[in-house]
Motif scaffolding. Structure first.
Motif, PDB file in Angstrom:
ATOM      1  N   LYS A  93       0.855  -1.187   0.000  1.00 52.92           N
ATOM      2  CA  LYS A  93       0.000   0.000   0.000  1.00 52.92           C
ATOM      3  C   LYS A  93       0.890   1.236   0.000  1.00 52.92           C
ATOM      4  O   LYS A  93       1.821   1.337   0.792  1.00 52.92           O
ATOM      5  N   PHE A  94       0.596   2.157  -0.899  1.00 51.43           N
ATOM      6  CA  PHE A  94       1.394   3.384  -0.970  1.00 51.43           C
ATOM      7  C   PHE A  94       0.625   4.459  -1.721  1.00 51.43           C
ATOM      8  O   PHE A  94      -0.387   4.183  -2.379  1.00 51.43           O
ATOM      9  N   LYS A  95       1.111   5.675  -1.629  1.00 49.10           N
ATOM     10  CA  LYS A  95       0.551   6.788  -2.389  1.00 49.10           C
ATOM     11  C   LYS A  95       1.374   6.982  -3.656  1.00 49.10           C
ATOM     12  O   LYS A  95       2.592   6.886  -3.639  1.00 49.10           O
ATOM     13  N   LEU A  96       0.692   7.255  -4.740  1.00 53.62           N
ATOM     14  CA  LEU A  96       1.334   7.477  -6.025  1.00 53.62           C
ATOM     15  C   LEU A  96       0.990   8.890  -6.492  1.00 53.62           C
ATOM     16  O   LEU A  96      -0.179   9.224  -6.683  1.00 53.62           O
ATOM     17  N   GLU A  97       2.015   9.724  -6.632  1.00 57.21           N
ATOM     18  CA  GLU A  97       1.819  11.107  -7.057  1.00 57.21           C
ATOM     19  C   GLU A  97       2.321  11.279  -8.489  1.00 57.21           C
ATOM     20  O   GLU A  97       3.459  10.914  -8.807  1.00 57.21           O
ATOM     21  N   VAL A  98       1.473  11.816  -9.348  1.00 56.40           N
ATOM     22  CA  VAL A  98       1.834  12.053 -10.739  1.00 56.40           C
ATOM     23  C   VAL A  98       2.463  13.443 -10.844  1.00 56.40           C
ATOM     24  O   VAL A  98       1.777  14.453 -10.662  1.00 56.40           O
ATOM     25  N   LEU A  99       3.753  13.484 -11.118  1.00 57.86           N
ATOM     26  CA  LEU A  99       4.454  14.757 -11.260  1.00 57.86           C
ATOM     27  C   LEU A  99       4.345  15.295 -12.681  1.00 57.86           C
ATOM     28  O   LEU A  99       4.327  16.505 -12.886  1.00 57.86           O
ATOM     29  N   TYR A 100       4.302  14.388 -13.655  1.00 59.99           N
ATOM     30  CA  TYR A 100       4.120  14.782 -15.048  1.00 59.99           C
ATOM     31  C   TYR A 100       3.605  13.588 -15.831  1.00 59.99           C
ATOM     32  O   TYR A 100       4.004  12.448 -15.585  1.00 59.99           O
ATOM     33  N   SER A 101       2.734  13.850 -16.825  1.00 64.96           N
ATOM     34  CA  SER A 101       2.245  12.764 -17.675  1.00 64.96           C
ATOM     35  C   SER A 101       1.735  13.332 -18.991  1.00 64.96           C
ATOM     36  O   SER A 101       1.022  14.341 -19.011  1.00 64.96           O
ATOM     37  N   ASP A 102       2.128  12.702 -20.087  1.00 63.47           N
ATOM     38  CA  ASP A 102       1.529  12.979 -21.391  1.00 63.47           C
ATOM     39  C   ASP A 102       1.359  11.643 -22.102  1.00 63.47           C
ATOM     40  O   ASP A 102       1.408  10.591 -21.463  1.00 63.47           O
ATOM     41  N   ASP A 103       1.183  11.667 -23.415  1.00 64.52           N
ATOM     42  CA  ASP A 103       0.919  10.408 -24.121  1.00 64.52           C
ATOM     43  C   ASP A 103       2.171   9.593 -24.379  1.00 64.52           C
ATOM     44  O   ASP A 103       2.099   8.485 -24.910  1.00 64.52           O
TER      45      ASP A 103
END
Length: 389
Positions: free
Chosen positions: A361-371
């Protein structure tokens, strides 16, 4: 021209970091995390913000993301996408007579070539060396017109420069003849000659280079050589390419990530989604441990498959048809943050599976995302970089 093509392959290796990431939030990344990073990050952002691409140019740049070795290891589908994007740009106007324009002058970095290893002495000698940057210099508005191919080993070591005397034939074509080459090494007070007998090569030392597209910004160029090779070159590297280059060389990767995320925070708005699809991990800020099953369960190996129904899978090819699968769920819990529970592990052998009791179990943080590319902070605050498969 033989624009040299030392392969800058994206090596899917993991680097060790001794920096403590605990408590770092995305807003801290935007402000470069600490005062000692603030100046360098901001200067990098200012520099990169000057880069601009048209929609057609952006399509070409996007098609190059994830291709290894400047095209040497590109799949047929990737080559097809690049070819379509190149043809689309060549059909546009750009700068009408590029050889007459001051925008063609200067140092260009090679980012893609269709036939690495065939078109110049540098290619024949250095193909397969992934750690070096490759450039081409063009100076036509002088009494001594020159075109040079350059392999830069590093700032500390120096470079190899192969020069050619150049003549402008028309608005697109440059004729050239290689005539000298030398290593310019930082630890030597003199140039070390590169042992290629250009005078004895005859026609092999001659060639031509057509510039089929030069952007109005002067930052992107497409050229075709006399050996049928296509080259894509840039004056300033697109931010995602700069990040992937840092990963390839294994140098200052975290700094490159912070600069990249800071830049993108300044130019993009809105929520960063955990986009669906299959994502291959290419770098993490923590090295793998001795336990492969722990590595796989923590997302330090293989790929992530994100589904739009809130399900997540880690999938790792072990060996001889064996795979490790870890299934779980994710749920949005904050700004760009998801709660992830992985609790269904198995070793797969063809259609059969052996259950593995693991819960993560953990937290997932999206710092950047594109295609094409995704940067996240996941288990134990480890920074991950993934490419879409």
């Amino acid at each position: 021209m033989g624009c040299c093509s030392i392969d800058l392959g994206i090596r899917f290796n993991h680097q060790i970091s001794h920096i403590n990431h605990s408590g770092i939030r995305s807003r801290s990344v935007v402000t470069c995390l600490k005062n000692r990073r603030r100046i360098s990050c901001c200067s990098a952002v200012d520099e990169q913000q000057k880069i601009s691409f048209s929609d057609a140019e952006s399509s070409l740049i996007s098609s190059l993301i994830g291709i290894q070795g400047r095209g040497r290891s590109a799949s047929p589908q990737q080559l097809k996408e690049v070819e379509q994007a190149v043809n689309a740009l060549e059909a546009t106007i750009g700068i009408p007579d590029p050889t007459s324009s001051s925008l063609i002058e200067g140092r260009w970095q090679l980012v893609f070539t269709t036939r690495p290893g065939t078109a110049s002495p540098i290619q024949r000698t250095f193909v397969g060396v992934d750690l070096f940057s490759v450039f081409q210099e063009i100076y036509l508005q002088t009494n001594d017109q020159r075109v040079s191919n350059i392999v830069k080993f590093s700032d500390a070591i120096g470079e190899l420069k192969v020069e050619a005397a150049a003549t402008v034939k028309d608005g697109k074509r440059i004729l050239f003849r290689f005539d000298k080459a030398a290593f310019e090494l930082k630890f030597l007070p003199f140039k070390l000659p590169y042992p290629v007998p250009f005078r004895l090569l005859g026609d092999e030392a001659k060639g031509w280079l057509d510039t089929t597209y030069l952007s109005e910004s002067g930052n992107l160029r497409i050229s075709r050589g006399n050996k049928g090779t296509t080259f894509v070159l840039q004056k300033q590297t697109e931010p995602r390419q700069k990040l992937l280059s840092a990963i390839s060389s294994g140098t200052k990767v975290l700094e490159a990530i912070y600069e990249f995320v800071s830049l993108e925070e300044n130019v993009t708005e809105g929520e960063k989604q955990l986009a669906e699809g299959e994502w291959q991990m290419i770098w993490s800020s923590q090295m793998e441990t001795d336990s492969w099953i722990e590595n796989a369960a923590n997302g330090l190996m293989g790929s992530q498959i994100v589904k739009d129904n809130g399900k997540l899978k880690f999938l790792v090819d072990i060996a001889l048809g064996f795979k490790f699968s870890m299934n779980g769920i994710f749920e949005k819990s904050g700004n760009n943050v998801y709660d992830v529970t992985m609790d269904d592990g198995a070793i797969l052998i063809g259609p059969y599976g052996i259950p593995v009791e693991l819960v993560k179990k953990f937290k997932l943080e999206v710092l950047y995302s594109d295609d094409k590319i995704r940067v996240t902070r996941g288990y134990s605050n480890i920074i991950f970089v993934h490419l879409r498969v």
